[in-house]
Design an enzyme around this catalytic site. Structure first.
Site, PDB file in Angstrom:
ATOM      1  N   SER A 215     -10.653  -1.001   4.389  1.00  0.00           N
ATOM      2  CA  SER A 215      -9.803  -1.503   5.700  1.00  0.00           C
ATOM      3  C   SER A 215      -9.145   0.103   6.259  1.00  0.00           C
ATOM      4  O   SER A 215      -8.516   0.701   5.394  1.00  0.00           O
ATOM      5  CB  SER A 215      -8.688  -2.398   5.217  1.00  0.00           C
ATOM      6  OG  SER A 215      -9.313  -3.588   5.188  1.00  0.00           O
TER       7      SER A 215
ATOM      8  N   GLU B 217      -4.343   2.773   6.932  1.00  0.00           N
ATOM      9  CA  GLU B 217      -4.096   2.687   5.380  1.00  0.00           C
ATOM     10  C   GLU B 217      -4.676   3.799   4.876  1.00  0.00           C
ATOM     11  O   GLU B 217      -4.316   4.423   3.565  1.00  0.00           O
ATOM     12  CB  GLU B 217      -4.747   1.322   5.209  1.00  0.00           C
ATOM     13  CG  GLU B 217      -4.589   1.090   3.741  1.00  0.00           C
ATOM     14  CD  GLU B 217      -5.277  -0.256   3.088  1.00  0.00           C
ATOM     15  OE1 GLU B 217      -4.915  -1.208   3.945  1.00  0.00           O
ATOM     16  OE2 GLU B 217      -5.894  -0.224   2.141  1.00  0.00           O
TER      17      GLU B 217
ATOM     18  N   ARG C 261       0.851  -1.318  -0.038  1.00  0.00           N
ATOM     19  CA  ARG C 261      -0.045  -0.232  -0.104  1.00  0.00           C
ATOM     20  C   ARG C 261       0.818   1.374   0.058  1.00  0.00           C
ATOM     21  O   ARG C 261       0.511   2.444   0.760  1.00  0.00           O
ATOM     22  CB  ARG C 261      -0.819  -0.026   1.308  1.00  0.00           C
ATOM     23  CG  ARG C 261      -1.836  -1.110   1.593  1.00  0.00           C
ATOM     24  CD  ARG C 261      -2.943  -1.119   0.070  1.00  0.00           C
ATOM     25  NE  ARG C 261      -3.471  -2.521   0.439  1.00  0.00           N
ATOM     26  CZ  ARG C 261      -3.114  -3.784  -0.071  1.00  0.00           C
ATOM     27  NH1 ARG C 261      -2.312  -3.699  -0.956  1.00  0.00           N
ATOM     28  NH2 ARG C 261      -3.898  -4.779   0.213  1.00  0.00           N
TER      29      ARG C 261
HETATM   30  C1  LIG Z   1     -15.634  -1.512   0.445  1.00  0.00           C
HETATM   31  C2  LIG Z   1     -14.334  -1.092   0.386  1.00  0.00           C
HETATM   32  C3  LIG Z   1     -13.399  -2.176   0.020  1.00  0.00           C
HETATM   33  C4  LIG Z   1     -11.865  -2.056  -0.136  1.00  0.00           C
HETATM   34  N1  LIG Z   1     -11.050  -2.989  -0.358  1.00  0.00           N
HETATM   35  C5  LIG Z   1      -9.788  -2.771  -0.616  1.00  0.00           C
HETATM   36  C6  LIG Z   1      -8.888  -4.018  -0.813  1.00  0.00           C
HETATM   37  O1  LIG Z   1      -9.214  -5.123  -0.729  1.00  0.00           O
HETATM   38  N2  LIG Z   1      -7.464  -3.554  -1.182  1.00  0.00           N
HETATM   39  C7  LIG Z   1      -7.076  -2.404  -1.049  1.00  0.00           C
HETATM   40  O2  LIG Z   1      -6.004  -2.263  -1.504  1.00  0.00           O
HETATM   41  N3  LIG Z   1      -8.244  -1.179  -1.020  1.00  0.00           N
HETATM   42  C8  LIG Z   1      -9.274  -1.574  -0.599  1.00  0.00           C
HETATM   43  N4  LIG Z   1     -10.082  -0.277  -0.361  1.00  0.00           N
HETATM   44  C9  LIG Z   1      -9.506   0.931  -0.461  1.00  0.00           C
HETATM   45  C10 LIG Z   1      -9.756   1.671  -1.930  1.00  0.00           C
HETATM   46  O3  LIG Z   1     -10.731   1.208  -2.664  1.00  0.00           O
HETATM   47  C11 LIG Z   1      -8.465   1.611  -2.677  1.00  0.00           C
HETATM   48  O4  LIG Z   1      -7.306   2.154  -2.099  1.00  0.00           O
HETATM   49  C12 LIG Z   1      -8.667   2.282  -4.155  1.00  0.00           C
HETATM   50  O5  LIG Z   1      -7.642   1.796  -4.891  1.00  0.00           O
HETATM   51  C13 LIG Z   1      -8.556   3.911  -3.986  1.00  0.00           C
HETATM   52  O6  LIG Z   1      -9.062   4.193  -5.115  1.00  0.00           O
HETATM   53  P1  LIG Z   1      -9.731   5.857  -5.182  1.00  0.00           P
HETATM   54  O7  LIG Z   1      -9.821   6.033  -6.563  1.00  0.00           O
HETATM   55  O8  LIG Z   1     -10.980   5.648  -4.544  1.00  0.00           O
HETATM   56  O9  LIG Z   1      -8.614   6.725  -4.490  1.00  0.00           O
HETATM   57  P2  LIG Z   1      -8.897   7.727  -3.532  1.00  0.00           P
HETATM   58  O10 LIG Z   1      -9.516   7.219  -2.247  1.00  0.00           O
HETATM   59  O11 LIG Z   1      -9.684   8.832  -4.301  1.00  0.00           O
HETATM   60  O12 LIG Z   1      -7.535   8.435  -3.225  1.00  0.00           O
HETATM   61  C14 LIG Z   1      -6.496   7.582  -2.604  1.00  0.00           C
HETATM   62  C15 LIG Z   1      -5.264   8.308  -2.659  1.00  0.00           C
HETATM   63  O13 LIG Z   1      -4.797   8.157  -4.234  1.00  0.00           O
HETATM   64  C16 LIG Z   1      -4.625   9.323  -4.453  1.00  0.00           C
HETATM   65  N5  LIG Z   1      -4.884   9.317  -6.020  1.00  0.00           N
HETATM   66  C17 LIG Z   1      -6.351   9.060  -6.268  1.00  0.00           C
HETATM   67  N6  LIG Z   1      -6.235   8.995  -7.608  1.00  0.00           N
HETATM   68  C18 LIG Z   1      -4.953   9.417  -8.097  1.00  0.00           C
HETATM   69  C19 LIG Z   1      -4.309   9.583  -9.490  1.00  0.00           C
HETATM   70  N7  LIG Z   1      -5.041   9.431 -10.618  1.00  0.00           N
HETATM   71  N8  LIG Z   1      -2.960  10.050  -9.274  1.00  0.00           N
HETATM   72  C20 LIG Z   1      -2.216  10.185  -8.348  1.00  0.00           C
HETATM   73  N9  LIG Z   1      -2.727  10.063  -6.952  1.00  0.00           N
HETATM   74  C21 LIG Z   1      -4.176   9.525  -6.939  1.00  0.00           C
HETATM   75  C22 LIG Z   1      -5.257  10.462  -3.955  1.00  0.00           C
HETATM   76  O14 LIG Z   1      -4.723  11.928  -3.728  1.00  0.00           O
HETATM   77  C23 LIG Z   1      -5.320   9.620  -2.337  1.00  0.00           C
HETATM   78  O15 LIG Z   1      -4.173  10.030  -1.674  1.00  0.00           O
HETATM   79  C24 LIG Z   1     -11.458  -0.618  -0.277  1.00  0.00           C
HETATM   80  C25 LIG Z   1     -12.322   0.394  -0.060  1.00  0.00           C
HETATM   81  C26 LIG Z   1     -13.702   0.127   0.157  1.00  0.00           C
HETATM   82  C27 LIG Z   1     -14.880   1.348   0.293  1.00  0.00           C
END
Ligand SMILES: Cc1cc2nc3c(=O)[nH]c(=O)nc-3n(C[C@H](O)[C@H](O)[C@H](O)COP(=O)(O)OP(=O)(O)OC[C@H]3O[C@@H](n4cnc5c(N)ncnc54)[C@H](O)[C@@H]3O)c2cc1C
Length: 305
Positions: free
Chosen positions: A226, A297, A173
């Protein structure tokens, strides 16, 4: 923010909002406003926006907000919303191309339907490809960067670059630039290399993976997945449950009864401060009882009021 926006933003094709709520754009459904919120029309428009914005104005990319806690005081500068339901997915030279604004589950289904294996894990991660790259998202043994051939990035100066995994220090992560600088560029696209697989098997795997998630995660309540990283050799959820914290509530936020590493906002009334205090409480109790320090995380953005 004191800026003469009309001149700065002439020619933009996206949507620009001021003092825009970020609670609507995070899966926790909590938090304050962005000074500026920009929804770019496409990658060139985003580049244009960044070039027009004074270089001292901070820029924060947001995907589907599924891994962030935005504090109640909001985020200074500009937040760029990267999720785009029309974003491109394609097969190119044996690689899977995805714009950063593609939802990760969509990439998983696209890859499976095109006979690629090992992208199935992305079906259960409700963020964007850009967020998966930024977080090195993973589960069930799969990890985003294991499959990255190259990425396209956009710097704060509006310039695009193509980078390879060798340009990054990639961990659990965690994705930093290999040269020690912070990875503050925006991911705009990625090319993935997946091994060949069987279409029916891929689809079946996605189905069973989603069923497993529905059974074990509180998916009907606002949450951010998480909250804590798993400490080496253990599971954060096991430790939190063992400390009797399931159901513990502060304000509108509570530790999920279904999955102890999830914090939920059942009535959508939690302030970000409730969630942050609950994170601190869980850390303190687990540290006192087990000696283990849980690290969040989720990324905490913005300011307290
Ligand atoms: C129900 C649920 C289950 C989940 N299960 C998992 C799992 O199994 N494994 C896991 O790893 N995560 C999990 N997550 C967490 C999350 O979905 C992941 O970390 C996901 O990849 C975040 O993507 P996002 O587009 O929502 O990022 P955001 O939450 O919008 O952003 C997260 C971070 O990434 C940065 N960011 C976003 N887009 C970009 C970009 N284009 N360029 C540079 N930086 C960027 C943001 O500035 C921020 O710091 C889960 C979340 C939920 C709600």
């Amino acid at each position: 923010m004191m800026m003469h926006e009309p001149a700065l933003f002439a020619g933009l094709r996206g949507r620009l909002m001021r003092e825009a709520s970020l609670a609507r754009h995070t899966t926790w459904r909590a938090g304050g406003n962005a000074d500026l919120l920009y929804v770019p029309a496409d990658r060139d428009d985003l580049s244009h926006f960044l070039r027009g914005l004074p270089q001292n104005v901070p820029v924060t990319p947001l995907g589907l907000g599924s891994n962030v806690l935005v504090r109640d005081g909001g985020v200074r500068g500009a937040v760029v919303l990267m999720h785009d339901p029309g974003a491109a997915l394609a097969i190119a030279d044996g690689l899977v191309y995805a714009d950063a604004g593609v939802a990760s589950p969509k990439l998983a289904r696209f890859a499976a339907l095109h006979g690629c294996a090992e992208a199935e894990f992305l079906a259960g991660i409700p963020g964007t490809v850009g967020g998966a790259l930024a977080m090195n998202a993973g589960c069930y043994g799969g990890e985003t960067w294991r499959h990255v051939a190259r990425v396209e990035t956009l710097g704060r100066d509006g310039e695009f670059a193509i980078r390879t995994p060798a340009d990054y220090a990639i961990g659990y992560r965690s994705v930093l630039r290999a040269d020690g600088s912070s990875a503050d560029e925006i991911f705009t696209a990625a090319w993935f290399r997946f091994p060949l697989g069987d279409i029916a098997r891929g689809r079946a795997q996605i189905k069973s993976l989603l069923a497993r998630r529905i059974a074990t995660q509180p998916l009907s309540l606002p949450n951010a997945g998480s909250v804590f990283r798993n400490p080496p050799g253990d599971h954060a959820a096991r430790l939190i449950e063992a400390c009797g914290l399931k159901g513990h509530a502060i304000g509108g936020a509570s530790v999920s009864e279904r999955h102890a590493n999830f914090i939920v906002n059942p009535a959508r009334r939690a302030r970000a401060a409730d969630i942050e205090q609950l994170i601190g409480h869980v850390q303190a109790v687990v540290r006192t009882r087990t000696g283990i320090s849980l690290e969040p995380e989720v990324r905490i953005l913005g300011e307290s009021p």
